[in-house]
Every structure is written in structure tokens, then in C-alpha cells.
Design a protein around this motif. Sequence first.
Motif, mmCIF file in Angstrom:
data_model
loop_
_atom_site.group_PDB
_atom_site.id
_atom_site.type_symbol
_atom_site.label_atom_id
_atom_site.label_comp_id
_atom_site.label_asym_id
_atom_site.label_seq_id
_atom_site.Cartn_x
_atom_site.Cartn_y
_atom_site.Cartn_z
ATOM 1 N N PRO A 164 -34.280 -55.297 27.093
ATOM 2 C CA PRO A 164 -33.536 -54.826 28.294
ATOM 3 C C PRO A 164 -32.283 -54.048 27.929
ATOM 4 O O PRO A 164 -31.880 -53.143 28.670
ATOM 5 C CB PRO A 164 -33.162 -56.126 29.006
ATOM 6 N N THR B 134 -33.635 -50.511 27.023
ATOM 7 C CA THR B 134 -34.056 -49.759 28.216
ATOM 8 C C THR B 134 -32.860 -49.512 29.131
ATOM 9 O O THR B 134 -32.803 -48.519 29.837
ATOM 10 C CB THR B 134 -35.159 -50.505 28.992
ATOM 11 N N ASP C 104 -36.545 -51.282 37.305
ATOM 12 C CA ASP C 104 -37.453 -51.787 36.272
ATOM 13 C C ASP C 104 -36.853 -51.642 34.887
ATOM 14 O O ASP C 104 -36.898 -52.566 34.073
ATOM 15 C CB ASP C 104 -38.793 -51.033 36.335
ATOM 16 N N ILE D 141 -38.397 -53.133 31.706
ATOM 17 C CA ILE D 141 -39.771 -52.685 31.956
ATOM 18 C C ILE D 141 -39.815 -51.166 31.913
ATOM 19 O O ILE D 141 -39.155 -50.486 32.704
ATOM 20 C CB ILE D 141 -40.279 -53.178 33.335
ATOM 21 N N ASN E 271 -41.515 -47.973 32.731
ATOM 22 C CA ASN E 271 -42.494 -47.576 33.734
ATOM 23 C C ASN E 271 -42.684 -46.069 33.669
ATOM 24 O O ASN E 271 -41.719 -45.324 33.721
ATOM 25 C CB ASN E 271 -41.913 -47.943 35.102
#
Lengths: 318, 243
Positions: B133, B136, B208, B213, B215
Amino acid sequence: MIEAINLTKYYGDFPAIENVSFSAEKGEVVGFLGPNGSGKTTTMRILTGYMPPTAGTATVAGYDVVTNSLDARRHIGYLPETVPLYLDMTVRSYLEFQGSLRGMASKKMQGGIDKVIELCRLEDYYTTDIAKLSKGFRQRVGIAQALLHDPDVLILDEPTLGIDPRQVVETRQIIKGLGGGHTVILSSHILAEVSMVCDRVLIIHEGHIVAMDRPEDLARRLEGVSRVVVEVRGPLREVEATLRQIKGVERVSRVGPEDRVRFQVECASTRDLRPVIAQTVTGKGWGLIEMQAGGLSLEDIFLRLTEETEAAKGGRKP
Amino acid sequence: MNLRAIGIIAGKEVRSYFGSPMAYIVMAVFLAFSGFFFASSMSQPFPEATVRGFLFPGALALLLLAPVLTMRLLAEEQKMGTLELLLTAPVRDSEIVLGKFLASFIMVAVTLALTLYFPFLLFLFGGDPDLVPILTGYLVLLLVGAMAVSVGIFGSALTSNQIVAAVLSTGLLMVLWLANLTSNLAGGSEIAWKTAVDYLAISGHMQDLAFGILNTTDLVYFVTVIAFFLFVTIRVLETRRWR
């Protein structure tokens, strides 16, 4: 080196230039002469690839300025009318930036920078911030930038505009020294400047080329004694009448102070009237006090040339 | 596409950024802003070992500050007449725009790099934070920054007035940031409208990524918006030639 064929550019409905054709040989210095708004800058902007023409074609160093713009631009050094400087840079970093934009390798660039610094006499300002330079020196940095990559073609838009007279002289000398090695196109609205610096003059008026000649020939064609101011000691009316009767004289008008017998004599041809006038006046027994060939101002030249072209088109007056 | 030309233009702009106080001010404001939100997220009763606390405020700060970085890029060139020389140099319009984009993106990246001590502190004191996390999270900030910068350059191409450029691009970015609010204005039947404005909103595409995540929809969104504004900017430069 430069070949322009029927260049036409419209801004909206307004024709900035129409059917402008000319060429320049290698090593030639060509001057664009014309009043503000006559289309000089537009023509230059087309040649430099800043904008394409509405119609017509132009090639620089054999490359079409529209279809092969990047190659054409590699052969051009350009000084726009507003000198394009980054005020937050030093002279040196500015020149380095311009050199690298034009793809110069660092070794070749250093040599080039040294050369233009010397040529434009900027040695003392090499590491000065451009913001601190006076207008004349900024102009020189602009010229240095245009020369840096040793281009085949130099396009200088009003290179002496707004700098002081001494710097004007120096700038003209720099430009004059460039002929031979470079093909130079420069624009100006000063007749004397163009005739001093250029091998050939193009006179542009309202988007049309009205004359294209060597400065000497142009001067002969235009500045020949077509206007003579003569002061006589003699009877006013009689003198005037006599002057009118001279063959070739078109117009006689009184000029100068009231108490003097002073006339401006104009003739249509470029024939030198002075000997005839002198002969007539002295023949009558009057005293010839002063005689002066009045040159034409730029405005007169344009008027005359545009009248010529209109006449050539079939006597249509503008 | 000539990478060398892009690099030359980017290099000149980066040097110019560091030579003026603007870049330092922008960095300082961003650091203070994001630092405040990171600290406050750490001082909650049960703090999480993530950088999520400053992602959304940080993104908002980027949207507000990026136009300040970019407003000069093309507006100043137009005002000073240097654009004419740049456009007649043997470089393409696209290389000019990409060079300038790269320069301001580098400034955004440097600014974000200065916040890397946040995750460092987490590793030092927070006890085993999740790496993904965090990665990202920084990716999304880079994407938002790149997007803000591309919109900023677009604004700068439109005018020779830097303030106008900044206001225009900030306005555009705020619309993109808050686009989903207008979905509430639409009636329940207008699903298409709601989907569209939801898709347009920046914040929806951060969620996200903030949780680690990755995406494709989100990536495609950012890349598309960035590419779109760069493309339009190049077009704007070209219209000057045809006018």
C-alpha cells in the motif's frame, strides 16, 4: 539558397501577403524594406517555419519549409522582432541552451559560443544575467544566438530596432560582415540601412513586392533628382512662370519663408533637372542663391512605387 | 520523437525551477501540508502503519500547487516572445510540450521524494508496515501529480498571462476532483450520467490504489487524462501556426 514562390498568407480574410516570390543566392544579403504591417514579419515567419503559408511554397537550403520543416529549420538562424531572451539565464547558459536545441555537440558548441561572443563583442558579459543587460546588448545576444550554429541562412527581423545609434552602426557592421559566408535576409523600415548593408533590396508594400533591385539601381530609379528646391533672387511671379515652362517640370510650389523666392520643383522623370534650371535662371539674369536636390522619403518611395505598379496594371488608381 | 530534445528542454526548465524561489516555496508548502496530515493520522487512538493518512490531502495539495509550478512554462514563453524562437528551432511541438511536462513532473517527483521519511518513520517505529500500500500510495500521488501537471501545461498554453493560466488549470482540476459530487444532482434514472461523472472524478480512482490494489481501470484513467491534456496542449501550440 532561399526560394519563395507565390507566398500568400491570410489572417482570416485579411491578406497579409499575396503572391510574394523572390530568391536569394548563397552569400547574398537581401533586405526587406517596408513600413510596419507591410508583411515583412509574416514572410519571415513563413520562411522560418513558424507558420505555413496559405498558398505558395518556399524552400530553404533545398528543404521545403512546410513539408520538410525540421530540416529547413536546421539551416536557419532566426532573430524575431522581439528579441527572444530568457531573462533568468546568463548569456552563457542561454547560448548553450540554444546551441543544444539545434543539436550541437558540446565541443563544437564551445567553439561556436567563443566565436559569436567575440563577433558580437559580448566578452565582458559572458556570465551576466540577461535581465541586467541593456537593450543594445540584448540585441547582440539575440544575434549571437542566431549565428551560433553557423547556419546557411540568417533571418533577422528588424535587427536595429530600438537600440541607440552607436549600437546601430556596430550591429550593421556585424551584419555586413556576415555576407559571403551566410545568406542573410533582414528587414527594416530604414532605407539608408538597407542600402548600406544589403546586396539586394525587396520593397514590400501592403503584402506585395513592389520593387526588387540592387540598392544602387533602386536609388537611381527612385532618388534621382525628381525634386529640386531652388531659391532665386528675382521677381516672384515671373520666376514661378519661368520654372513652370521648363520642359519636364510637373509641379512648382512655393516653399519656405514669405520674404524669399523659393520653390520646390518636381518632375515626373528621373532626369536631373538641375543644369536646366540653373541655366534658365541665370539666363534671365536672376541670382541663383541655392539649389538642392531633395531626396524622397520612404513614404514618397512607396507612393511612387505603388503608383508605378498600379499604372502597370492598367492605369488603375488605388 | 527526439528524446535528446525533450531532455534539453526539460533540463533547462528544471534548472530554471531551482534558480527561482517558486519551486522551494511549493515544496515547503506541500511538505508542511502533507506532514500535518500524516502526523495527525499517526496520533489517532489506534494509528495504522500506513501512509494513507496523507494520500488524499496530499493529492489535493498537488492539484492546487501543480498549476503554480506549470503556469510559467508556456505563458511566459508567449509573453516574452521566446516561443517564436522555440517553435522555429529544429524541434517538434510535441517535444517542447513533453520536455516541459517532464520538467514539472520531475519537480513533483522530487517534492514527493521529500516525504519518503514518512514511511521510513513507519518502518523505524511503526512495526512491520505493509510495503505494497505504501508503494501504490506513492504511485497514485505520482499519477495525480502528473495529471495535475499536464492540465497545468494545457492552461499555460492557452494564455500569455501566468495568473490566468494557473486559475484556469486549478479550476479544471477542481472540476475533475469533485466531478462525482454532481452525480447526486442527477435523478436516479440517469445511471449513465452518474457512471460517467463518477468515472471522471479523480478521487474515485485513488481509493483502490490507496489500499494497495492495482487496478487497470484506474491506471488507464490517469494515463488517458494525462495523454489527453498533453495532446490538446500540442494542438493548441499548432493552432498558433494556422491562425
